[in-house]
Enzyme design. Structure first.
Site, PDB file in Angstrom:
ATOM      1  N   ASP A  29      -1.360  -2.209  -6.128  1.00  0.00           N
ATOM      2  CA  ASP A  29      -1.779  -2.268  -4.971  1.00  0.00           C
ATOM      3  C   ASP A  29      -2.017  -3.903  -4.411  1.00  0.00           C
ATOM      4  O   ASP A  29      -2.589  -4.531  -5.003  1.00  0.00           O
ATOM      5  CB  ASP A  29      -3.107  -1.354  -4.604  1.00  0.00           C
ATOM      6  CG  ASP A  29      -3.263  -1.055  -3.141  1.00  0.00           C
ATOM      7  OD1 ASP A  29      -2.447  -1.247  -2.266  1.00  0.00           O
ATOM      8  OD2 ASP A  29      -4.346  -0.637  -2.854  1.00  0.00           O
ATOM      9  N   ASN A  77       3.129   6.938   1.860  1.00  0.00           N
ATOM     10  CA  ASN A  77       3.575   5.930   2.151  1.00  0.00           C
ATOM     11  C   ASN A  77       4.645   6.062   3.490  1.00  0.00           C
ATOM     12  O   ASN A  77       5.085   4.968   4.217  1.00  0.00           O
ATOM     13  CB  ASN A  77       4.286   4.964   1.115  1.00  0.00           C
ATOM     14  CG  ASN A  77       3.174   4.381   0.320  1.00  0.00           C
ATOM     15  OD1 ASN A  77       3.406   4.094  -0.925  1.00  0.00           O
ATOM     16  ND2 ASN A  77       2.058   4.108   0.987  1.00  0.00           N
TER      17      ASN A  77
HETATM   18  C1  IPE Z   1      -1.008   3.422  -3.368  1.00  0.00           C
HETATM   19  O1  IPE Z   1      -1.442   2.417  -2.326  1.00  0.00           O
HETATM   20  C2  IPE Z   1       0.418   3.674  -3.235  1.00  0.00           C
HETATM   21  C3  IPE Z   1       1.245   2.776  -4.164  1.00  0.00           C
HETATM   22  C4  IPE Z   1       0.637   1.733  -4.734  1.00  0.00           C
HETATM   23  C5  IPE Z   1       2.745   2.829  -4.201  1.00  0.00           C
HETATM   24  P1  IPE Z   1      -1.740   2.738  -0.889  1.00  0.00           P
HETATM   25  O2  IPE Z   1      -1.990   1.343  -0.443  1.00  0.00           O
HETATM   26  O3  IPE Z   1      -0.717   3.551  -0.186  1.00  0.00           O
HETATM   27  O4  IPE Z   1      -3.040   3.317  -0.773  1.00  0.00           O
HETATM   28  P2  IPE Z   1      -4.198   3.662   0.256  1.00  0.00           P
HETATM   29  O5  IPE Z   1      -3.586   4.229   1.253  1.00  0.00           O
HETATM   30  O6  IPE Z   1      -4.845   2.449   0.127  1.00  0.00           O
HETATM   31  O7  IPE Z   1      -5.153   4.786  -0.619  1.00  0.00           O
HETATM   32  C1  IPE Z   2       1.323  -2.131  -2.400  1.00  0.00           C
HETATM   33  O1  IPE Z   2       0.718  -2.843  -1.512  1.00  0.00           O
HETATM   34  C2  IPE Z   2       2.649  -1.446  -2.261  1.00  0.00           C
HETATM   35  C3  IPE Z   2       2.843  -0.409  -1.635  1.00  0.00           C
HETATM   36  C4  IPE Z   2       2.022   0.813  -1.364  1.00  0.00           C
HETATM   37  C5  IPE Z   2       4.245  -0.048  -1.634  1.00  0.00           C
HETATM   38  P1  IPE Z   2       0.354  -2.561  -0.230  1.00  0.00           P
HETATM   39  O2  IPE Z   2       1.369  -2.413   0.850  1.00  0.00           O
HETATM   40  O3  IPE Z   2      -0.444  -1.260  -0.074  1.00  0.00           O
HETATM   41  O4  IPE Z   2      -0.734  -3.631   0.042  1.00  0.00           O
HETATM   42  P2  IPE Z   2      -2.134  -3.618   0.955  1.00  0.00           P
HETATM   43  O5  IPE Z   2      -2.945  -2.521   0.089  1.00  0.00           O
HETATM   44  O6  IPE Z   2      -1.990  -3.275   2.122  1.00  0.00           O
HETATM   45  O7  IPE Z   2      -2.860  -5.122   0.685  1.00  0.00           O
HETATM   46 MG    MG Z   3      -2.320  -0.626  -0.249  1.00  0.00          MG
END
Ligand code: IPE
Ligand code: IPE
Ligand code: MG
Length: 241
Positions: A29, A77
């Site tokens: 993340d 997602n």
């Molecule tokens: C969790 O991260 C999913 C992945 C890393 C693929 P998110 O960024 O989607 O999670 P939330 O929404 O902050 O809980």
């Molecule tokens: C994790 O990074 C990747 C996926 C969930 C695909 P994020 O896109 O969730 O990054 P933040 O949480 O917005 O920083």
């Molecule tokens: Mg995230």
């Protein structure tokens, strides 16, 4: 160091690697925040996130882990803007095309958890080619979670267990997407969020949890080593004493 061998799995990895973790999973993340901090588009953060995956997979082979599971796309997602989803699909395709030869040559067995068949047809085709190509490998298992949500996984597993007979923890577990993997030992989340976001809820029942503020694109193999060292110092009791 006090340690009990897991009743849920063997301790072969413990003897081999010292830390004892056979199966490590990571919630990768922070790509978006990494980019935003630098006034860059989120897509650049995702691109740099792929590079972090590549570094880690290369390094993990030498760390004595049997399986590494990476959360790449959750069932939630899909709520993101269409263009970001398209960027992620494009990156996934390019990653398979650029890295599959190296995985195959290094004995990595690719596995997907989650309902990846909901992805666009061209992505599904690439994934299935990659799965077939590495199926006979016996090195590290790299499980990528795609369109994965634990609640969805457990519901699918329970339905299959029910179709075969009794629903018990054992019959559900045998139908999980991770059924052929070692028990989950260590679950890591980057970016400072302290939640599981629908990842491996069942498997995490007795896993050790390790959280770091490091944003995923900045994650280095040394951070995984740090997490493994933390794991090695934990006393796991599995409810016993
Ligand atoms: C969790 O991260 C999913 C992945 C890393 C693929 P998110 O960024 O989607 O999670 P939330 O929404 O902050 O809980
Ligand atoms: C994790 O990074 C990747 C996926 C969930 C695909 P994020 O896109 O969730 O990054 P933040 O949480 O917005 O920083
Ligand atoms: Mg995230």
């Amino acid at each position: 160091m006090t340690r009990t061998a897991s009743p849920l799995g063997g301790d072969a990895g413990l003897r081999e690697a010292g830390h004892g973790a056979r199966h490590v999973a990571i919630i990768m993340d922070g790509n978006g925040r990494w980019a935003t901090k630098r006034f860059l588009p989120r897509a650049v953060g995702h691109q740099r996130g792929v590079e972090a995956v590549r570094r880690l997979v290369r390094a993990a082979r030498g760390m004595g882990i049997e399986a590494l599971t990476l959360y790449a796309f959750s069932t939630e997602n899909w709520r993101r803007p269409e263009d970001e989803i398209a960027d992620l699909m494009g990156l996934l395709k390019r990653f398979i095309l650029s890295d599959l030869d190296e995985f195959a040559a290094n004995g990595i067995r690719l596995k997907i958890i989650g309902d990846y068949k909901a992805f666009p047809a061209d992505v599904v085709e690439l994934i299935e080619g990659a799965l077939a190509r590495t199926a006979g490998n016996s090195g590290t298992t790299l499980a990528v979670a795609l369109n994965y949500g634990s609640q969805d996984e457990i519901a699918r597993a329970a339905a299959r267990a029910a179709a075969k007979g009794a629903i018990t923890p054992e019959t559900i577990e045998a139908e999980l997407d991770t059924a052929d993997m070692p028990p989950l030992d260590l679950l890591i989340r980057t970016s400072g969020e302290i939640r599981l976001s629908n990842f491996l809820l069942w498997q995490a029942a007795y896993a050790e949890l390790w959280f770091t503020d490091v944003l995923w694109p900045d994650f280095e193999p040394a951070h995984l080593e740090q997490a493994l060292a933390h794991f090695a110092g934990r006393e796991r009791r599995f409810g016993g004493r």
